[in-house]
Design a protein around this motif. Sequence first.
Motif, PDB file in Angstrom:
ATOM      1  N   THR A 550      34.608  -3.444  87.029  1.00 25.92           N
ATOM      2  CA  THR A 550      34.468  -3.589  87.476  1.00 25.92           C
ATOM      3  C   THR A 550      34.174  -4.770  88.489  1.00 25.92           C
ATOM      4  N   SER A 551      33.801  -5.184  89.382  1.00 20.90           N
ATOM      5  CA  SER A 551      34.012  -6.784  89.441  1.00 20.90           C
ATOM      6  C   SER A 551      32.340  -7.410  88.709  1.00 20.90           C
ATOM      7  N   PRO A 582      42.186  27.113  90.153  1.00 27.32           N
ATOM      8  CA  PRO A 582      43.497  27.253  89.386  1.00 27.32           C
ATOM      9  C   PRO A 582      44.598  26.867  90.987  1.00 27.32           C
ATOM     10  N   GLY A 583      44.246  27.494  91.759  1.00 23.56           N
ATOM     11  CA  GLY A 583      44.779  27.175  92.628  1.00 23.56           C
ATOM     12  C   GLY A 583      44.929  26.359  93.177  1.00 23.56           C
ATOM     13  N   ASP A 584      44.742  25.424  93.178  1.00 21.78           N
ATOM     14  CA  ASP A 584      44.748  24.241  94.131  1.00 21.78           C
ATOM     15  C   ASP A 584      46.068  23.086  93.764  1.00 21.78           C
ATOM     16  N   THR A 585      46.472  22.445  94.224  1.00 20.77           N
ATOM     17  CA  THR A 585      47.119  21.296  93.876  1.00 20.77           C
ATOM     18  C   THR A 585      46.332  20.356  94.399  1.00 20.77           C
ATOM     19  N   TRP A 586      46.030  18.631  93.176  1.00 20.41           N
ATOM     20  CA  TRP A 586      45.553  17.857  93.537  1.00 20.41           C
ATOM     21  C   TRP A 586      46.736  16.389  93.524  1.00 20.41           C
ATOM     22  N   THR A 587      46.310  15.341  93.517  1.00 22.39           N
ATOM     23  CA  THR A 587      47.050  14.245  93.940  1.00 22.39           C
ATOM     24  C   THR A 587      46.673  13.310  92.660  1.00 22.39           C
ATOM     25  N   LEU A 588      46.898  12.891  91.900  1.00 22.11           N
ATOM     26  CA  LEU A 588      46.207  11.047  91.203  1.00 22.11           C
ATOM     27  C   LEU A 588      47.177   9.845  92.291  1.00 22.11           C
ATOM     28  N   PHE A 589      46.330   9.448  92.972  1.00 20.89           N
ATOM     29  CA  PHE A 589      46.671   8.513  94.011  1.00 20.89           C
ATOM     30  C   PHE A 589      46.029   7.371  93.600  1.00 20.89           C
ATOM     31  N   HIS A 590      45.300   7.180  93.390  1.00 20.52           N
ATOM     32  CA  HIS A 590      44.775   5.815  92.850  1.00 20.52           C
ATOM     33  C   HIS A 590      45.237   4.755  90.831  1.00 20.52           C
ATOM     34  N   SER A 591      44.564   3.709  91.321  1.00 27.34           N
ATOM     35  CA  SER A 591      45.067   3.220  90.655  1.00 27.34           C
ATOM     36  C   SER A 591      44.001   3.908  89.140  1.00 27.34           C
ATOM     37  N   SER A 592      44.058   3.366  88.011  1.00 29.68           N
ATOM     38  CA  SER A 592      43.469   4.502  87.025  1.00 29.68           C
ATOM     39  C   SER A 592      42.593   3.116  86.079  1.00 29.68           C
ATOM     40  N   ALA A 593      42.364   1.670  87.334  1.00 31.92           N
ATOM     41  CA  ALA A 593      41.188   1.343  87.378  1.00 31.92           C
ATOM     42  C   ALA A 593      40.198   1.352  88.069  1.00 31.92           C
ATOM     43  N   PHE A 594      40.443   1.999  89.013  1.00 32.49           N
ATOM     44  CA  PHE A 594      39.567   2.427  90.478  1.00 32.49           C
ATOM     45  C   PHE A 594      38.736   3.837  89.613  1.00 32.49           C
ATOM     46  N   ILE A 695      29.374   5.722  93.000  1.00 36.64           N
ATOM     47  CA  ILE A 695      29.142   4.433  92.118  1.00 36.64           C
ATOM     48  C   ILE A 695      29.599   4.598  91.007  1.00 36.64           C
ATOM     49  N   THR A 696      30.399   3.264  90.469  1.00 36.29           N
ATOM     50  CA  THR A 696      30.793   3.163  88.988  1.00 36.29           C
ATOM     51  C   THR A 696      30.350   3.366  87.817  1.00 36.29           C
ATOM     52  N   GLU A 697      29.135   3.148  87.689  1.00 36.28           N
ATOM     53  CA  GLU A 697      28.087   2.716  87.007  1.00 36.28           C
ATOM     54  C   GLU A 697      27.018   4.342  87.505  1.00 36.28           C
ATOM     55  N   THR A 698      27.285   5.207  88.510  1.00 30.80           N
ATOM     56  CA  THR A 698      26.766   6.921  88.476  1.00 30.80           C
ATOM     57  C   THR A 698      28.239   7.741  88.760  1.00 30.80           C
ATOM     58  N   THR A 699      28.818   7.291  87.550  1.00 33.63           N
ATOM     59  CA  THR A 699      30.124   8.661  87.227  1.00 33.63           C
ATOM     60  C   THR A 699      30.714   8.898  88.903  1.00 33.63           C
ATOM     61  N   VAL A 700      31.701   7.869  89.581  1.00 34.17           N
ATOM     62  CA  VAL A 700      31.911   8.161  90.664  1.00 34.17           C
ATOM     63  C   VAL A 700      31.234   8.955  92.063  1.00 34.17           C
ATOM     64  N   HIS A 701      30.922   9.819  91.790  1.00 30.22           N
ATOM     65  CA  HIS A 701      30.534  10.180  93.408  1.00 30.22           C
ATOM     66  C   HIS A 701      28.835  10.261  92.901  1.00 30.22           C
ATOM     67  N   GLN A 802      28.352  -8.267  97.147  1.00 32.76           N
ATOM     68  CA  GLN A 802      28.939  -7.342  97.122  1.00 32.76           C
ATOM     69  C   GLN A 802      29.435  -6.679  97.847  1.00 32.76           C
ATOM     70  N   VAL A 803      31.296  -6.866  97.445  1.00 31.33           N
ATOM     71  CA  VAL A 803      31.068  -5.999  99.565  1.00 31.33           C
ATOM     72  C   VAL A 803      32.839  -4.810  98.903  1.00 31.33           C
ATOM     73  N   LYS A 804      32.963  -3.929  99.591  1.00 29.57           N
ATOM     74  CA  LYS A 804      33.781  -2.826  99.497  1.00 29.57           C
ATOM     75  C   LYS A 804      35.098  -3.545 100.308  1.00 29.57           C
ATOM     76  N   LEU A 805      36.508  -3.324 100.231  1.00 31.24           N
ATOM     77  CA  LEU A 805      37.182  -3.536 100.691  1.00 31.24           C
ATOM     78  C   LEU A 805      38.531  -2.738 100.430  1.00 31.24           C
ATOM     79  N   ARG A 806      39.135  -1.904 100.889  1.00 30.11           N
ATOM     80  CA  ARG A 806      40.058  -0.798 100.763  1.00 30.11           C
ATOM     81  C   ARG A 806      39.871  -0.150  99.237  1.00 30.11           C
ATOM     82  N   GLY A 807      38.759   0.378  99.563  1.00 25.22           N
ATOM     83  CA  GLY A 807      38.148   1.315  98.695  1.00 25.22           C
ATOM     84  C   GLY A 807      37.778   1.037  96.399  1.00 25.22           C
ATOM     85  N   PHE A 808      38.100  -1.354  96.962  1.00 25.92           N
ATOM     86  CA  PHE A 808      37.746  -1.735  95.456  1.00 25.92           C
ATOM     87  C   PHE A 808      36.382  -2.038  95.938  1.00 25.92           C
ATOM     88  N   ARG A 809      35.272  -2.361  94.635  1.00 25.64           N
ATOM     89  CA  ARG A 809      34.595  -2.985  94.646  1.00 25.64           C
ATOM     90  C   ARG A 809      35.197  -4.340  93.703  1.00 25.64           C
TER      91      ARG A 809
END
Length: 979
Positions: A550-551, A582-594, A695-701, A802-809
């Motif tokens: 992270t930044s 199992p009935g769900d379909t997800w997308t991997l939309f975001h950067s792996s570094a996010f 927060i990245t440091e607290t595992t995404v959510h 620190q700010v967030k811009l279009r999802g990036f910290r």
Amino acid sequence: MPRTDLIPPDRSSHTFSGLIPSGCSPSAHCHAWCVRLPDGADATRLAGLFERAVRTWWGDTPERLPRFWGERVPAACDSAVARRRVEAELHRPLDAEGALLRAVLLRYADGPADLVLVAHRANLDALSLRTVADVLTGRARFEEFTGKTASHIVAAADAETLKRWREADFSGRIAWASGDDAAGNRTGLVTVAMSESGADVSATMAAAVGLVLGRYENQENPVVGVLGPVPERPEGALGAYDAGLLLALDLSGGRTAGELVAETAQALAGDGGRCDGRQYAELLAETGGRVVAGLVTDGPAEGGSGRHVPCQTAPFPLTIVPGRSADGGLQLVVHHRLEDVDADSARRFARHVARAYEQLADAPADLVPADVELLDEAETRQMIALGRPARRLEGRPERIDDVFTARVAEHPDAVALTCEGHSLTYAELDARAGRFAAALLDRGVRPGERVGICLGRTPDLVVAMLAVLKADAVYVPMDPAYPADRLAFTAQDAALRVVIADKDFADKDFPGGGPASVVRPEELETHGSEAGRAGQGRRGPGAAAYVIYTSGSTGRPKGVVVPHRNVVALLSATRDDFELGPGDTWTLFHSSAFDFSVWEIWGALLTGARLVVVPYWVSRSPEEFRELLARERVTVLNQTPSAFAQLMEADWRQEERLAVRLVVFGGEPLDARPLRAWFDRYPEDLCRLVNMYGITETTVHVTAQNVTRREAMTGSRSVGHALPGWHLYVLDERGRPVPCGVPGEIHVGGSGVALEYLDRPELTARRFLTDPFTVGRVYRSGDRGRLLPDGRLEHLGRLDTQVKLRGFRIELDEIRNVLLADPSITAAAVVLNGDRDAAGARIDAYVAPAGGDPAAMRQRAAKLLPEHMLPATITPLDTLPLTANGKLDVRGLPVPLVAPAAPIRAPSGELAGALAAVWESVLGVPVGPDDNFFELGGNSLYAMRVAAAMRDRGLPAFPMRELYLHPTVSGLAGVISHE
């Protein structure tokens, strides 16, 4: 000699005099006195005495002479009818410009009578009102008060200041309280008993109010309003008005509590200085044009001469009146405007003021304002419990790859991964990842070793991540779109010996010439075998699974080390509530570094769902992404609010509705108001929207808040309750829980707390702390928030840069340090500027001294900063503007330099001209044929608007990737014309 400047350098308590405000309802500044006449009264005689007295006192103002009214009440004096009648008269307002006084005699059927006097504080203070009552009831002679008015005080007051006081309306919604818009002028009352002391009640109370207000509003210099008798009131004066004072108290730590009270007493006595109208206006502007809390210093009624109503309705949202109870004890009465402050918030405020008062009254010599405790032990325990979810986390700690293996056993033939028409079943994904893992082991990868993954959004990315975990190693995601120098830094900082990279990187030395050995996915496939050290001597669930960067404020990104168990706990905390399966379909939309991608990848694969990998260029085009969602029948969608805004616009143009049943927002603050259009198309019973703070440091959510049409209508900022297994504290700078609704720093504890910052022991020690209230650790987030009474969290932004811009910290200081590495720059400032929508949010930089080439500066920065951190503009200045305290004056920064410095050359060709016109309409700046779209302030959101504007004007469509590959008018026009 008192200072006369507005806010003196030492920020001592200061007084600003004038008439009380009258811009709001007249009843807010009317007070009343009621005297019971047990033996009744002769109305005719009393009216005559009243007329004789008032003509003696105010004979020179016949148009404003007080009025006397007499009325018979056909009920006993102690009946409900009599009580209602008295209350009605006590709370009937009197206009400040009308009669100076109203007197009403209520005579009851059983003999007694009540005399009710009402006046506006601009005309008579409390002592004057009581004096009138004493004269009319025979306790005093009116001749004793002839000719003793306070007119000379009025004449000496600053006219402009008086005018501003009279026009002021101290109202407005308070962030830490809820109000009722339909309440009108209704006022609530809260009473709290206090201990006796020998302290100056008014001064100590004013200091206590300021201290509590400062804590509530996070201010070092809170402003408290005061209504009370004018300083140096002439002895025996009748008709003296109540002064309107503003106290600017200093809570910065430079004074002891005793000094604070002493200075407040001096200010109330009229020795705190004066200001002119301009200075008064500036002080009021500092408060945002409103004074939240004020004090009425009439003093307690004594001698049993009657009942005083200090204000018919509260002149301030919170109006504090010290007084005496029926048994003579000291008490605090808070009148609160129901339109601004609810009863629970007023009760908390009153309780904390009383507690602060008692500590200030008996303060030891070395007590400083910050030492004052607002919460007692019971309330501290309550606030600790408030941030804990009611539901506990079920399940035991497990490794990510072990949970995936269990899903393979349950549904081996179910599709696990899809990308551009190609699919892998769970069994095929498991087998391929096993081969990759075996190849990594053959290359000497050891348990716990960090392995870089520098792959785009392809199936190989997911296979490689799973393979690294199967090899009992730790994966480090590296976005290939990042600058080469940043990738090299990551490789060096993480001590990577092996990096899995695609062809573009495998065909040359790794960027920066680092020590890493680059291996292609196909090499792992070719040389690997399914044999390997399966499960023997592997590290446990508490060991690291990945390191994500992270930044960092020092200009160096920092790696966050996250263990297996945290990711599994996140899915355990949300699976049942979100009905993931199992009935769900997800997308991997975001950067792996996010880190949002951690949730997307493992959220799907650990619940048996199908994961659709979204190619990069499809993720850049809302129309193409929307087509993918429809084609793949995606049910679980994860989006930053900025990206979702684009998707909503693309979806609105299609008749067919999507199959999405769950949308999870994360990565940046959500403005729920635009979602009303989504609910019109996708009702809440068909598609659930959830806002998650993380927060990245607290595992995404960390938290989850259902977003309904109600939240969209009210613009709610709630991010919900803590997830099961996670917990929250909102603490002040000393680590103490703050009151409910009061802002502080968010601390996160529980199952999501990461292990450390990689090789940053000092930073780890500062941010990962021992939990002060239970076993374990907490992460000090640097985020500002408050807990609501029901335990939900409101996120209020960052405490630092620190700010967030279009999802990036983003750490703005990291960008600043990169700019300062340029030898031509001696000073730099970086700010986040925003429009009303997400597309208008951008990073602007200012550098000094002027003379450098902004384009060259930006090109140098682009070698170190990823695209989302690159300043949209760089504006050279001779010097950066500073405040009087030597800090950057953000308000003094000029409008960013967004237009090209060279003269604009008209594009050649009809298509290029039309394209330039579209860019100018979207970006709002002149556009030349060779100007770079992104250097003019463009971004992915603006790119979508360009595409929509071209479609509306009948211009040819183009794939979104072409704008990124050819970001000039001439370049893009050439591509479009050849298609």
